[in-house]
Structures are given as structure tokens and as C-alpha cells.
Design a protein around this motif. Sequence first.
Motif, PDB file in Angstrom:
ATOM      1  N   LEU A   5      42.637  32.549  42.088  1.00 38.02           N
ATOM      2  CA  LEU A   5      42.798  33.952  41.719  1.00 38.02           C
ATOM      3  C   LEU A   5      43.115  34.067  40.235  1.00 38.02           C
ATOM      4  O   LEU A   5      44.017  33.391  39.729  1.00 38.02           O
ATOM      5  N   ALA A   6      42.381  34.933  39.531  1.00 38.64           N
ATOM      6  CA  ALA A   6      42.710  35.276  38.151  1.00 38.64           C
ATOM      7  C   ALA A   6      43.681  36.446  38.187  1.00 38.64           C
ATOM      8  O   ALA A   6      43.379  37.502  38.749  1.00 38.64           O
ATOM      9  N   VAL A   7      44.863  36.264  37.597  1.00 40.26           N
ATOM     10  CA  VAL A   7      45.901  37.290  37.574  1.00 40.26           C
ATOM     11  C   VAL A   7      46.065  37.780  36.143  1.00 40.26           C
ATOM     12  O   VAL A   7      46.439  37.013  35.259  1.00 40.26           O
ATOM     13  N   THR A   8      45.762  39.042  35.876  1.00 42.06           N
ATOM     14  CA  THR A   8      45.876  39.546  34.508  1.00 42.06           C
ATOM     15  C   THR A   8      47.345  39.786  34.163  1.00 42.06           C
ATOM     16  O   THR A   8      48.146  40.110  35.036  1.00 42.06           O
ATOM     17  N   MET A   9      47.681  39.658  32.878  1.00 37.00           N
ATOM     18  CA  MET A   9      49.087  39.838  32.488  1.00 37.00           C
ATOM     19  C   MET A   9      49.449  41.314  32.311  1.00 37.00           C
ATOM     20  O   MET A   9      50.624  41.665  32.222  1.00 37.00           O
ATOM     21  N   GLY A  10      48.443  42.213  32.267  1.00 35.60           N
ATOM     22  CA  GLY A  10      48.725  43.628  32.055  1.00 35.60           C
ATOM     23  C   GLY A  10      49.091  43.907  30.609  1.00 35.60           C
ATOM     24  O   GLY A  10      48.918  43.065  29.722  1.00 35.60           O
ATOM     25  N   ASP A  11      49.602  45.118  30.352  1.00 34.41           N
ATOM     26  CA  ASP A  11      50.066  45.459  29.006  1.00 34.41           C
ATOM     27  C   ASP A  11      51.328  44.650  28.723  1.00 34.41           C
ATOM     28  O   ASP A  11      52.333  44.789  29.423  1.00 34.41           O
ATOM     29  N   PRO A  12      51.321  43.798  27.688  1.00 32.00           N
ATOM     30  CA  PRO A  12      52.480  42.928  27.428  1.00 32.00           C
ATOM     31  C   PRO A  12      53.746  43.679  27.041  1.00 32.00           C
ATOM     32  O   PRO A  12      54.850  43.128  27.148  1.00 32.00           O
ATOM     33  N   ALA A  13      53.623  44.930  26.600  1.00 30.57           N
ATOM     34  CA  ALA A  13      54.810  45.721  26.261  1.00 30.57           C
ATOM     35  C   ALA A  13      55.505  46.270  27.497  1.00 30.57           C
ATOM     36  O   ALA A  13      56.611  46.797  27.408  1.00 30.57           O
ATOM     37  N   GLY A  14      54.862  46.147  28.650  1.00 30.62           N
ATOM     38  CA  GLY A  14      55.429  46.614  29.907  1.00 30.62           C
ATOM     39  C   GLY A  14      55.967  45.467  30.740  1.00 30.62           C
ATOM     40  O   GLY A  14      56.238  44.371  30.239  1.00 30.62           O
ATOM     41  N   PRO A 122      49.906  46.045  35.649  1.00 29.81           N
ATOM     42  CA  PRO A 122      49.663  47.401  35.119  1.00 29.81           C
ATOM     43  C   PRO A 122      49.319  47.441  33.637  1.00 29.81           C
ATOM     44  O   PRO A 122      49.801  46.613  32.849  1.00 29.81           O
ATOM     45  N   LEU A 123      48.466  48.411  33.284  1.00 31.98           N
ATOM     46  CA  LEU A 123      48.159  48.679  31.883  1.00 31.98           C
ATOM     47  C   LEU A 123      48.630  50.084  31.525  1.00 31.98           C
ATOM     48  O   LEU A 123      48.998  50.866  32.392  1.00 31.98           O
ATOM     49  N   ASN A 124      48.626  50.371  30.242  1.00 38.49           N
ATOM     50  CA  ASN A 124      48.996  51.700  29.761  1.00 38.49           C
ATOM     51  C   ASN A 124      47.736  52.373  29.230  1.00 38.49           C
ATOM     52  O   ASN A 124      47.104  51.875  28.291  1.00 38.49           O
ATOM     53  N   LYS A 125      47.366  53.502  29.832  1.00 46.47           N
ATOM     54  CA  LYS A 125      46.102  54.152  29.476  1.00 46.47           C
ATOM     55  C   LYS A 125      46.095  54.640  28.030  1.00 46.47           C
ATOM     56  O   LYS A 125      45.056  54.598  27.355  1.00 46.47           O
TER      57      LYS A 125
END
Length: 345
Positions: A5-14, A122-125
Motif C-alpha cells: 500500500l502506498a500511503v500519502t503523507m498529506g499536507d505536512p503542515a497538518g 488529509p490535504l488542505n484545499k
Amino acid sequence: MKPILAVTMGDPAGIGPEIVVRALSHKDTYEKCRPIVTGDAAVMQEAVSRLGYDFKINAVERISDAKFEHGTIDVYDLHCVDMSTFRFGEVQAQCGNAAFVSIKKAIELAMANEVDGTVTAPLNKEALNLAGHHFDGHTEIYATFTGTKKYAMMLADENIRVIHVSTHVPLRKACDLVKKARIIEVTELIADACRQFGIENPHIGIAGLNPHSSENGMFGDEEALEIIPAIEELSARGFNVDGPVPPDSVFAKAKCGKYDGCVAMYHDQGHIPLKVCAFNWNKETGKMESANGVNITLGLPIIRVSVDHGTAFDVAGKGIASDDAMVLSIDYATRMAKYRLGIKE
């Protein structure tokens, strides 16, 4: 035989990197799958150090170089964050870009069959668009880079699994989008998803649009014109469906185990009951204690499962974010990948 599974790190500021590290700190994660993080190795190292874990970061440029061992976090290193200017809890273009390239790499790896599924933090739109990537969110990114035209969002938490006829549109327009063809389409998608979770003959509850499912036409005609004809066709084709079930009771029945999946007619009809069950607010601290729901994009040629919460900038970098939803997301992605690979539990 364990899926990769590839797991994205999301927005690093979050809180993305933090909840990923926490999820990978559990030994049983590695007993069911082989996870690799797509993102920035320096960001992930910072998260490991901040949380006080004695884990090694294994930065790689190829999947074949991953170790997939508990105690070592493999990171497909994209060198996408300048740590000298990085700040927690703020909207930053470089963080929006980092989230984007992490997602794009995960999609590329899945499309090339180098990984068996993807899980997204999660990402920040706002940050995403500030970086020049003009998408509404994860789902649209996945649809674009997989060339998918027909797709739908499914939310899940324990017994409640819900798919939507429409999502991010005004409520007035959502009523107009309740059409027979779309109801059939999303019912097919959620039934297929349930089979991927190991449910052989999923029982699907299809909600009405109007109060009391219109009470035989007293409160609207969408049930008679669109929803009932869709249910009749699905039943004739062998689907195990009920409806139109009054919207104020279908989810209570699902929570108690009557339905394996539900079809909601619009965004809030499905989101509100799911989040009431999955999100836990701590009145004393004034903080969200846990958010357990997951978001699964159906209709894609690849697997995508995501936590159903945001970047939580207010608690980012404090080491207190719950990994419950990330653990659940990895579990769902693992089950779906095993089904597609023909691996029996």
C-alpha cells in the motif's frame, strides 16, 4: 502475499505525517500489509522524532528498495519540502505542492501495478490551489490521473457504509440530480465494494429524498418518478435492495446491522449520520477526540481509501492527533487489495 500500500503523507503542515507514523507504529499493520509512504523523508523523520519513536526512516527511490519491516518506515522520497521554511498549522504553497506530488506518485505507482492500493492522509484545499493545482480535492485528482469519468464517494465506519447520488452541489441542484440512472449506478458501486469487503450478497438500503419517502406522493414525486423505478430495476437484476427507506430511519437500521450499505440522495443526508457515529467530541477539552470514518472512492481502476477528516491545523505538531481513521483506512484498503489479488483471509 501481503498487499503493498502506498500511503500519502498529506499536507505536512497538518496532522497527516503524525497519524501516518502512529498507524505504522502498530506491529499488526505490517502483519496485514506492506506500507510505503509517498512524500518527504525529512518530514517523516521530523514526525518520528516529535512523537518520540525509535524508528528508522528508509528513504527510497524504488519500491524494490523498501524493507517493509516494523520499526522501519519506508518513504518514497520526493524531496518536496524545504524544512528551513516549513511551519506547522499554516497554509503554505510548498505544503500544498508536497501533498499533491505525494498523491500523484501514489497514483502512478498504483497504475503501474507497483503497489496494490493507496491510502491518503488529509490535504488542505487552499494550500493545494495556492500551489497552482486547481482541484476540489483528492477525488478529482484521482479521477483526472486515472482517466475516470464515473465515480462516487463512499463513507464507512463499522456497520454504516454510505454512497451518495450527489455530493458537492447546492441542495437545490441535488434534488434535480436524483435520477434513476445515477441511483442504479451508485448502488452497483456500493454493492461491488461490499463484496470486496467479503460480504457475498450485500443488503442495500436506498433512502428516499423527501420526508417519510414522500408518504405516497404527499411530500414530493421524486420517489415515484425516479427512486422506485430504480429499485424495481435493481431488484429485477438480482440486487438485494430495500426502499425507498425513509431517510430518518435507514441509517439507524444500518447501524444496527440490517443493511450492509446505504444509498443517500445528497451530501448531508449521508454525511451527517456517518459523522455522528464516527466522530467523538470531547466537551471538556473542546477538541475532537477521534474521527474514525473513512472515505473510499469507488469506480476507479485503483484502490483509494482516505481518512474522513481534515488537516486539523489547530493541533498539528502537538503530537496529540488520533490515528484511528488512518488505521481503519489501511484496514479497508488491505481488505480491498486482497480481494482484487485473490488472497483469501
